[in-house]
Scaffold this motif. Structure first.
Motif: not given
Ligand SMILES: [Zn+2]
Length: 460
Positions: A28-32, A68-70, A216-218, A241-247
């Motif tokens: 599970m990944y959660t944007c922090g 969870m990223n910082i 960073e998140c990817s 755009p964040h999650h779209e870009a991660e994909i």
């Molecule tokens: Zn993120």
């Protein structure tokens, strides 16, 4: 009812298929938080929803590996450090500390990992990924020396947000600092250094610079959880755009599906309006505590509405949260008294079952308060009573005693070792939440330090 969630990708309720997580934890990944200021209560609404999700999965017997990223390097952190006249790390440190303090106040279980974007290990991973995207023709370095993702080469771009790329092309003017991009929607993977960045820069094959926020998140997700993850969460404003870009970045590199279930939490409004400093309705956790409320009350107020429904935060709502918790506490005190003399059995599983339905906390709390009404009435009339449909039997007293004993023991141990995960909910391993079914996870919903069980709302 099987465990099911609304998947933003399909826009449908889907039965949760754990895949091979019988042999491994759910990834599970959660944007922090972006640590340029103290997080506000709207941010914490999303983190509390993620906490509920993790605890419910654990109640249902799954192990969860949550990351969870910082975000400690992007435009706002750099600008903040420059304006404060301090190094980036010193500037972000104070807000990282504040985040952990607030998360603790709100009894949010700690993630297994909190990777920071400025960690050289992850910077290296980001550079690796960007190089791979360039070699596949999915990214390019523009004349301004920055590297951009080429969205026209990724046909699935827009699928998460259900976004039509042609709309993007017709959005008009290109901002002056983006004139080097091939397409207005192309997003930065690597931002070339400029003077405003000061000494914030890393070497790369494309010259000195810093990563874009999305990569960073990817990179951190892939470094800690592998190429494919089960559940990715965030607020609705992260979808595009964040999650779209991660994909695009992750699948562009691996060619594999990045995420199986996307879950997004709706906005928090304050008095019916968007929270904004200019409107004077912008609240942090300390702002709410300063008005005399507790972290437990704020947690309840932010948790009690279904995560996909916008939540309107008001001070009346805080008072209602206080009254609801007092009602639960009074009820439990009465039950304890009865349990000393009588024979009772644990209540219905309706609370947990409601959460199986896309974390329907509103329905779960509805069942709880219905149960409170019924049992209070029976107790008032001094009649034998049932907790929901179950007849009360001798096992309940035993459950209560072991539960309370475990709470004391476990809580003391945790408090004595503040560095460990004091919000981890393992009390149920011995204590048995009254709503827990036989065979369910022993790692469940109770915060041993705060003595508050999310699943049954009990205060022990
Ligand atoms: Zn993120």
């Amino acid at each position: 009812m099987p465990l099911q969630f609304f998947n933003t990708y399909s826009r449908e309720i889907e039965e949760f298929d754990p895949g091979d997580s019988a042999t491994r934890p759910i990834k599970m990944y959660t944007c922090g938080p972006t640590v340029y200021s103290r997080a506000h209560i709207g941010n914490f609404r999303a983190y509390i929803f993620e906490d509920l999700l993790q605890r419910h999965l654990e109640l249902r017997g799954y192990k969860v590996h949550r990351v969870m990223n910082i975000t400690d390097v992007e435009d706002k952190t750099i600008r903040g450090a420059r304006e404060a006249g301090v190094p980036l790390q010193k500037f972000t440190e104070q807000f990282k500390d504040a985040f952990f303090e607030d998360a603790h106040t709100l009894r949010i279980k700690r993630a297994d990992d909190y990777p920071a974007a400025t960690d050289q290990r992850y910077i290296d991973r980001m550079i690796e990924m960007i190089s791979a995207l360039i070699s596949k023709g999915l990214a390019y370095q523009a004349d301004d020396k920055s590297v951009y993702f080429r969205i026209n080469k990724f046909p699935d771009y827009g699928k998460l947000a259900h976004f039509d790329l042609t709309q993007l092309q017709s959005t008009g003017r290109v901002k002056h600092d983006e004139y080097d991009k091939e397409h207005i929607g192309d997003f930065a993977l690597w931002k070339a250094w400029d003077e405003a960045d000061g000494d914030v820069k890393w070497d790369s094959p494309w010259g000195p610079g810093r990563p874009g926020w999305h990569i960073e998140c990817s990179a951190m997700s892939m470094a800690l959880l592998g190429d494919q993850i089960d559940i990715h969460c965030g607020g609705v404003d992260n979808i595009f755009p964040h999650h779209e870009a991660e994909i695009a970045q992750s699948e562009g590199v691996t060619g594999k599906k990045f995420v199986r279930y996307w879950l997004h939490c709706a906005h928090l409004l304050v008095d019916g309006q968007k929270m904004a400093k200019s409107l004077g309705n912008f609240y942090t956790v300390p702002d709410v505590l300063a008005k005399g409320y507790t972290g437990r009350e704020l947690r309840y107020a932010l948790l009690r509405v279904h995560y996909r429904v916008p939540l309107n935060f008001t001070w009346e709502g805080m008072n209602e949260a206080r009254e609801s918790l007092a009602r639960i506490d009074d009820w439990l005190a009465r039950l304890r008294q009865i349990a000393k003399n009588g024979n009772v059995q644990g209540p219905t599983t309706a609370f947990d079952d409601a959460l199986d339905d896309d974390l329907n906390i509103s329905a779960a709390l509805g069942f709880l308060f219905e149960s409170i009404r019924e049992t209070n009435r029976a107790m008032d009339q001094n009649k034998p009573f049932w907790i929901s449909k179950l007849e009360l039997t001798s096992s309940f007293r035993m459950k209560w005693h072991s539960w309370q004993k475990s709470a004391r023991t476990h809580g003391a141990k945790r408090i004595g070792n503040a560095a460990t995960n004091c919000a981890s909910g393992s009390l149920h391993s011995a204590g048995k939440c009254a709503t827990r079914k036989t065979g369910q996870s022993s790692r469940a919903a109770l915060d041993p330090r705060s003595t508050f069980c999310v699943h049954c709302s009990s205060n022990v």
